[in-house]
Motif scaffolding. Structure first.
Motif, mmCIF file in Angstrom:
data_model
loop_
_atom_site.group_PDB
_atom_site.id
_atom_site.type_symbol
_atom_site.label_atom_id
_atom_site.label_comp_id
_atom_site.label_asym_id
_atom_site.label_seq_id
_atom_site.Cartn_x
_atom_site.Cartn_y
_atom_site.Cartn_z
ATOM 1 N N UNK A 12 0.854 -1.192 0.000
ATOM 2 C CA UNK A 12 0.000 0.000 0.000
ATOM 3 C C UNK A 12 0.886 1.237 0.000
ATOM 4 N N UNK A 13 0.600 2.131 -0.919
ATOM 5 C CA UNK A 13 1.265 3.430 -0.967
ATOM 6 C C UNK A 13 0.210 4.488 -1.238
ATOM 7 N N UNK A 14 0.172 5.493 -0.402
ATOM 8 C CA UNK A 14 -0.856 6.527 -0.546
ATOM 9 C C UNK A 14 -0.677 7.280 -1.856
ATOM 10 N N UNK A 15 -1.803 7.515 -2.551
ATOM 11 C CA UNK A 15 -1.778 8.243 -3.815
ATOM 12 C C UNK A 15 -2.711 9.450 -3.813
ATOM 13 N N UNK A 16 -3.501 9.640 -2.770
ATOM 14 C CA UNK A 16 -4.473 10.731 -2.724
ATOM 15 C C UNK A 16 -4.142 11.719 -1.613
ATOM 16 N N UNK A 17 -4.531 12.970 -1.836
ATOM 17 C CA UNK A 17 -4.358 13.994 -0.806
ATOM 18 C C UNK A 17 -5.325 13.741 0.347
ATOM 19 N N UNK A 18 -4.850 13.973 1.556
ATOM 20 C CA UNK A 18 -5.675 13.821 2.754
ATOM 21 C C UNK A 18 -5.930 15.160 3.428
ATOM 22 N N UNK A 19 -5.734 16.250 2.702
ATOM 23 C CA UNK A 19 -5.802 17.583 3.304
ATOM 24 C C UNK A 19 -7.187 17.915 3.854
ATOM 25 N N UNK B 232 3.843 6.529 17.223
ATOM 26 C CA UNK B 232 3.767 5.121 16.831
ATOM 27 C C UNK B 232 3.514 5.077 15.331
ATOM 28 N N UNK B 233 4.513 4.755 14.507
ATOM 29 C CA UNK B 233 4.342 4.790 13.048
ATOM 30 C C UNK B 233 3.164 3.967 12.538
ATOM 31 N N UNK B 234 2.889 2.822 13.167
ATOM 32 C CA UNK B 234 1.787 1.976 12.710
ATOM 33 C C UNK B 234 0.456 2.708 12.823
ATOM 34 N N UNK B 235 0.249 3.428 13.914
ATOM 35 C CA UNK B 235 -0.996 4.169 14.097
ATOM 36 C C UNK B 235 -1.158 5.217 12.998
ATOM 37 N N UNK B 236 -0.097 5.933 12.700
ATOM 38 C CA UNK B 236 -0.153 6.958 11.654
ATOM 39 C C UNK B 236 -0.486 6.344 10.300
ATOM 40 N N UNK B 237 0.203 5.259 9.954
ATOM 41 C CA UNK B 237 0.002 4.641 8.642
ATOM 42 C C UNK B 237 -1.390 4.023 8.528
ATOM 43 N N UNK B 238 -1.874 3.376 9.584
ATOM 44 C CA UNK B 238 -3.214 2.795 9.558
ATOM 45 C C UNK B 238 -4.274 3.874 9.347
ATOM 46 N N UNK B 239 -4.094 5.006 10.028
ATOM 47 C CA UNK B 239 -5.060 6.095 9.895
ATOM 48 C C UNK B 239 -5.055 6.653 8.481
ATOM 49 N N UNK B 240 -3.884 6.849 7.917
ATOM 50 C CA UNK B 240 -3.795 7.441 6.577
ATOM 51 C C UNK B 240 -4.280 6.459 5.498
ATOM 52 N N UNK B 241 -3.985 5.196 5.656
ATOM 53 C CA UNK B 241 -4.515 4.214 4.717
ATOM 54 C C UNK B 241 -6.045 4.200 4.761
ATOM 55 N N UNK B 242 -6.605 4.271 5.958
ATOM 56 C CA UNK B 242 -8.063 4.235 6.111
ATOM 57 C C UNK B 242 -8.708 5.505 5.554
ATOM 58 N N UNK C 202 -11.998 7.861 1.063
ATOM 59 C CA UNK C 202 -12.213 8.640 -0.160
ATOM 60 C C UNK C 202 -12.608 7.744 -1.333
ATOM 61 N N UNK C 203 -11.961 6.596 -1.431
ATOM 62 C CA UNK C 203 -12.269 5.683 -2.529
ATOM 63 C C UNK C 203 -13.684 5.122 -2.434
#
Length: 627
Positions: free
Chosen positions: A71-78, A87-97, A102-103
């Motif tokens: 998984x690599x983020x491709x959309x803006x989350x602004x 905790x990097x996992x928490x950040x990445x899980x939130x941004x993936x979700x 959006x999708x």
């Protein structure tokens, strides 16, 4: 700012700090920047990238290539609040979700249910909105809800037997509509939805309430695939006549919401509150199991009904969140509820010979509600287990799957599954907003009730959180369940609340006391299936059935009440003078029971009347009968 936080987290890992697992079991472990299960690892490469080498052992090798999940983020989350944790996992899980959220927005600005399910479904959007989407996407949430209204009524779009009134959990719509109001303060929205909810609730009450018990009839909320959670002998009529935990919890909360809406709009709330209290009393009277220490999933039967004492995770969670269970019963549920290695299953134990879906299934959104309920009670072990369940699956699978198999933890093997399932996405996001930050909304205030387990970092920041006419910058320092201090723009507050009148930009600082409530350990139960359901037959004044594997003995029920136990596969009838229903259930060596058999009715010959269906032989009138 975000890069600093993320690099700090990685530096902590590389220098040997923070390498302890956030959660560890015999099957998997959660770490600050990775998830490990056996030989498989999901690694957080950055806040916007996760790579996993997970390969399903049940994959079809001819059709599914054994490639790394990436998984690599491709959309803006602004457009969303920014979540910053060390905790990097928490950040990445939130941004993936957030990207998957959006999708899941369709071209008509409504929510689809998931990658495979492009339609707008009442209960899917409603449970999702309540979890986290009311404040993240309020306008999309409003429009989605309004697509599920026809002729001023909420649409029951899925369920057994043509849906309504066999299923009435359309009223989850009310929970979502109210959460949008508490998040936005939009009075026009409140005026729009109040009559819709009131009319729908009145119709349900007119056709779907048992006058004897006071409980609503009908199918369990969300558990709507017949044999997945009901005995196979139950047809749609039987399911309609059942009275279940989850749907009654929804109706209870709907009536409380109607009371609050009525009060705000200048109408009388008392009637709604009285009706809600009757449901609460009925649930506690008829569905509580003293022997198990939780609520049973439903009453079922024909002329006489009995309690299925199996727990149903979503209904238990809603009973805690909505206050149906008092403090003592809430603690009992948290202490006794069986949870599996990979998360809390929808039901326990499992039904034999039924493939995984609701049965032998774990649904992340159900785990999210359970974890939220545990956080409300300050139960750190359940919070750690629930967050680990959600993060394990999302990180290893590279998406928020609809469900996975309870026994194996694998996404392959369930009857149907989908990527980026909306309520799984919303449940993942709820781990930050509802659990770690502890955000609670009502008509008067935003309240904080943070629960941060040890190991989940000592700092959490949420920037630009929208609350009515305000934007909040929230910082939480420390761990545990107890707030030591809270400040609004540097000024101490006496309560952990922000009033609904607040406007503009504000900074909130919360310091936790690094203390947690004393909690009993969770009841981690091995995977288990109860015995099959007996099938009865009647011969020469005897009830007979075939022996069932794994059974220690059988319990015999007469007219809904237990009358005895036997190791034989027959039961002699001594009294044939009355209309009687017989049922049998099998009990295994662990004390788990099968479903009760389909009722077998014995009618004495002297009490029966045979009538030709053509009516040609009817020669006399019967008092009190016309037609």
């Amino acid at each position: 700012m975000f890069k600093y936080w993320f690099l700090a987290g990685l530096l902590m890992l590389l220098t040997g700090c923070g390498q302890d697992a956030l959660y560890r079991s015999d099957t998997f472990s959660i770490h600050p920047a990775s998830v490990r299960q056996g030989v498989y690892t999901a690694t957080v490469l950055s806040e916007d990238e996760i790579v996993s080498d997970y390969v399903s052992p049940d994959r079809d090798k001819d059709e599914i290539p054994a490639e790394k999940i990436h998984w690599r983020r491709t959309r803006s989350l602004d457009r969303y609040p920014e979540v910053l944790s060390n905790i990097p996992l928490v950040n990445a899980m939130t941004r993936m979700s957030l990207e998957e959220l959006q999708l899941n927005i369709r071209e008509d600005s409504t929510f689809m249910a998931g990658a495979k399910w492009t339609g707008v479904w009442t209960r899917d959007i409603s449970y999702s909105i309540l979890l986290s989407l009311a404040f993240l996407e309020p306008e999309i949430s409003k429009k989605s809800l309004m697509t599920k209204v026809k002729d001023g009524r909420i649409i029951q779009d899925t369920g057994t037997g043509g849906s309504w009134p066999v299923s009435t959990d359309r009223m989850t719509w009310a929970l979502a509509a109210w959460e949008i109001y508490t998040a936005t303060g939009d009075l026009d929205w409140l005026r729009q939805v109040y009559p819709i909810i009131a009319r729908s609730a009145a119709e349900d009450e007119a056709v779907a309430v048992n006058p004897k018990t006071g409980l609503f009839y009908g199918e369990s909320s969300f558990l709507d695939w017949r044999e997945q959670t009901y005995p196979r002998w139950m047809d749609p009529v039987d399911i309609y006549r059942s009275q279940c935990l989850g749907t009654n919890a929804v109706h209870y909360q709907t009536l409380r919401i109607l009371a609050s809406m009525a009060d705000i709009l200048g109408e009388k709330p008392d009637e709604y509150l009285n009706r809600a209290n009757k449901i609460k009393k009925a649930v506690n009277t008829h569905l509580w199991s003293d022997s198990r220490g939780w609520y049973g999933q439903f009453l079922y039967g024909r002329h006489y009904q009995s309690l299925s004492e199996k727990p149903e995770a979503l209904g238990e969670a809603l009973s805690l969140l909505f206050g149906i269970a008092d403090e003592s019963r809430s603690r009992s549920i948290l202490e006794n509820m069986p949870v599996g290695s990979f998360g809390i299953p929808c039901i326990y134990p499992q039904i034999p010979h039924i493939p995984p879906y609701h049965n032998n299934g774990i649904w992340p959104f159900v785990v999210a509600y359970w974890t939220w309920a545990a956080a409300d009670m300050g139960h750190i072990p359940h919070v750690e287990h629930g967050m680990a369940s959600i993060y394990r699956a999302a990180a290893l699978f590279g998406t928020n799957k609809e469900n996975f198999v309870a026994k194996t933890g694998d996404y392959i093997g369930t009857e149907i599954n989908s990527d980026r399932q909306l309520w799984s996405v919303a449940g993942n996001l709820a781990m930050v907003y509802r659990v770690l930050a502890g955000i609670r909304l009502d008509e008067k205030a935003l309240t904080f009730k943070p629960v941060i387990p040890p190991g989940y970092g000592d700092t959490l920041r949420i920037i630009n959180f929208p609350y009515r006419k305000a934007l909040l910058d929230i910082e939480i320092f420390g761990t545990g369940t107890e707030i030591h201090s809270i400040e609004l723009d540097g000024n101490p507050l006496t309560e952990a609340q922000i009033p609904e009148t607040v406007t503009g930009f504000h900074h909130i600082t919360i310091h936790l006391a690094n203390k947690q409530k004393a909690s009993e350990p969770i009841n981690t139960a091995p995977w288990h299936a109860h015995p099959d359901t007996p099938i009865l037959r009647y011969e020469k004044k005897t009830i007979l059935w075939e022996p069932l594997p794994g059974t220690e003995f059988y319990e015999v029920f007469v007219n809904g009440s237990k009358k005895g136990e036997t190791t034989d596969c027959f039961y002699k009838i001594l009294d044939q003078n009355h209309f009687t229903e017989y049922q049998v259930r099998a009990v295994d060596k662990k004390g788990w029971t099968s479903f009760l058999s389909e009722p077998l009715t014995v009618i004495p010959g002297s009490k029966s009347l045979t009538v030709d269906v053509s009516g040609d032989d009817i020669q006399r009138d019967y008092r009190g009968y016309k037609g």
